[in-house]
Every structure is written in C-alpha cells, then in structure tokens.
Design a protein around this motif. Structure first.
Motif, short mmCIF file in Angstrom:
data_model
loop_
_atom_site.label_atom_id
_atom_site.label_comp_id
_atom_site.label_asym_id
_atom_site.label_seq_id
_atom_site.Cartn_x
_atom_site.Cartn_y
_atom_site.Cartn_z
N UNK A 97 -1.42 -9.29 -6.64
CA UNK A 97 -2.70 -9.39 -6.40
C UNK A 97 -3.37 -8.35 -6.13
N UNK A 98 -2.98 -7.30 -6.08
CA UNK A 98 -3.64 -5.96 -5.75
C UNK A 98 -3.83 -5.04 -7.05
N UNK A 99 -5.32 -4.89 -7.33
CA UNK A 99 -5.81 -4.39 -8.51
C UNK A 99 -5.20 -2.88 -8.67
N UNK A 100 -5.11 -2.11 -7.53
CA UNK A 100 -4.68 -0.86 -7.41
C UNK A 100 -3.23 -0.51 -8.10
N UNK A 101 -2.23 -1.59 -7.67
CA UNK A 101 -1.12 -1.48 -8.48
C UNK A 101 -1.12 -1.53 -9.96
N UNK A 102 -1.98 -2.34 -10.56
CA UNK A 102 -1.92 -2.58 -11.81
C UNK A 102 -2.46 -1.13 -12.49
N UNK A 103 -3.53 -0.70 -11.88
CA UNK A 103 -4.34 0.40 -12.27
C UNK A 103 -3.42 1.83 -12.35
N UNK A 104 -2.75 1.78 -11.04
CA UNK A 104 -1.90 3.00 -10.99
C UNK A 104 -0.61 2.85 -12.06
N UNK A 105 -0.08 1.60 -12.39
CA UNK A 105 1.08 1.59 -13.25
C UNK A 105 0.38 1.85 -14.38
N UNK A 106 -0.56 1.28 -14.89
CA UNK A 106 -1.18 1.60 -16.17
C UNK A 106 -1.54 3.16 -16.43
N UNK A 149 0.79 -1.25 -0.04
CA UNK A 149 0.15 0.08 0.00
C UNK A 149 0.68 1.46 -0.08
N UNK A 150 1.96 1.32 0.58
CA UNK A 150 2.84 2.51 0.79
C UNK A 150 3.42 2.83 -0.35
N UNK A 151 4.17 1.62 -0.95
CA UNK A 151 4.78 1.60 -2.24
C UNK A 151 3.98 2.09 -3.35
#
Length: 181
Positions: free
Chosen positions: A79-88, A48-50
C-alpha cells in the motif's frame, strides 16, 4: 565529533537512516548505502528503508539488486505508493517500459485515494507516468496525464527539492549530520 556520535548512537537505526538520507541527498551513494543497509539490519521490517536502499542502488546502476529490495518491501506492504513509483522508475530506466506502466498507475491510484486528485505527490508520479507514455509512443495519453498533474504543485515541489538538495550538499561538505537529541 562525527566519530563520537557514531560510537554513541551505534545501535540507533533512526540515526543511521538520518545519516544515510543526508548522504543520499548529497549524492554520495556509497556512504548512503552503508548507513541505510546498517539501519535496515536493525529494522528488517521497515518498508521505508527497503525503498531507500532500492533507490540508492538504482542510482548506483545496480538495478537487479535494487529490484530485490523493492520486491521485499512490497512483500511486507502493498500500500505504499513510493514503492510502486520507484520500482516503475527502475523498470523505465532499464527499458522494461511495459512493466513500468502498471506500477506508475498503481502509485497514482494509491496517492489519489489517500490524498485526493491534485496532491503534489500524485502530480510528481503523474509527470513520470506521462514521460513513460511518451516513450511508449502514446503522446495523446501523455498529454491527458500531464493535464491531470497540473502545473503548480509539481514545479513548486521540484524548486523546493532542488534548494533542499543544494543545501544538503553544502552541509555534507562539512561532514555528516550531528545527532539532535
């Protein structure tokens, strides 16, 4: 009061993250980064912090560094969808559209697998994905993705988020949040 709270809770990464979140919502990115980076030093395995530090850096236009934070988070958990969304989003904002597309798709897959189709979080990602498809000149696919997003969940979320951000900005004018114990 704030200075006293910082001294009293100087070793509390959750407090540092709370302060960082408040600065982020107030669009005070330098301060947000300072607190989130301190919290991350105390909790080096927190995806979350990264993710949050990556978001802050992206908003500051520091794309290469932000990408490294997202990559580190993905190396901890995929498995965290927010990581994929934000990197996208980072890839879309830096015209790396072909790299952004699979990240948006993966984010939607994770949200829908966990929450089911029609989840408000998935709707937000679907709207971003549809925008990306339009940029790629794939308007028909974009309309299909927009239809999957629906119209109620996303607009409600954005309305709530806008109200929340305005309230946070007003409160930040009074100084950072006080620690609730």
């Amino acid at each position: 009061h704030f200075d006293k709270a910082v001294v009293e809770f100087h070793d509390d990464p959750d407090y540092k993250a709370e302060v960082g979140e408040a600065f982020l919502r107030a669009e005070r990115y330098e301060e947000a980064y300072e607190y989130m980076a301190q919290a991350l030093k105390d909790s080096p395995e927190s995806i979350h912090l990264y993710n949050r530090v990556g978001m802050i850096l992206r908003k500051m236009g520091k794309f290469e560094v932000a990408e490294k934070y997202y990559a580190k988070a993905l190396s901890i958990s995929d498995s965290d969808p927010n990581l994929y969304f934000n990197l996208g989003r980072l890839y879309a904002e830096t015209d790396r559209l072909d790299e952004a597309e699979p990240l948006y798709r993966r984010s939607v897959e994770i949200y829908e697998a966990a929450m089911g189709p029609g989840d408000p979080s998935a709707a937000i990602v679907l709207r971003g994905y549809a925008d990306l498809l339009r940029k790629l000149g794939r308007d028909e696919e974009a309309r299909s993705v927009d239809a999957r997003a629906g119209d109620g969940a996303c607009s409600c979320h954005h309305s709530w988020l806008s109200t929340w951000n305005q309230a946070c900005a007003r409160s930040m004018a009074e100084g950072p949040p006080k620690r609730v114990v």
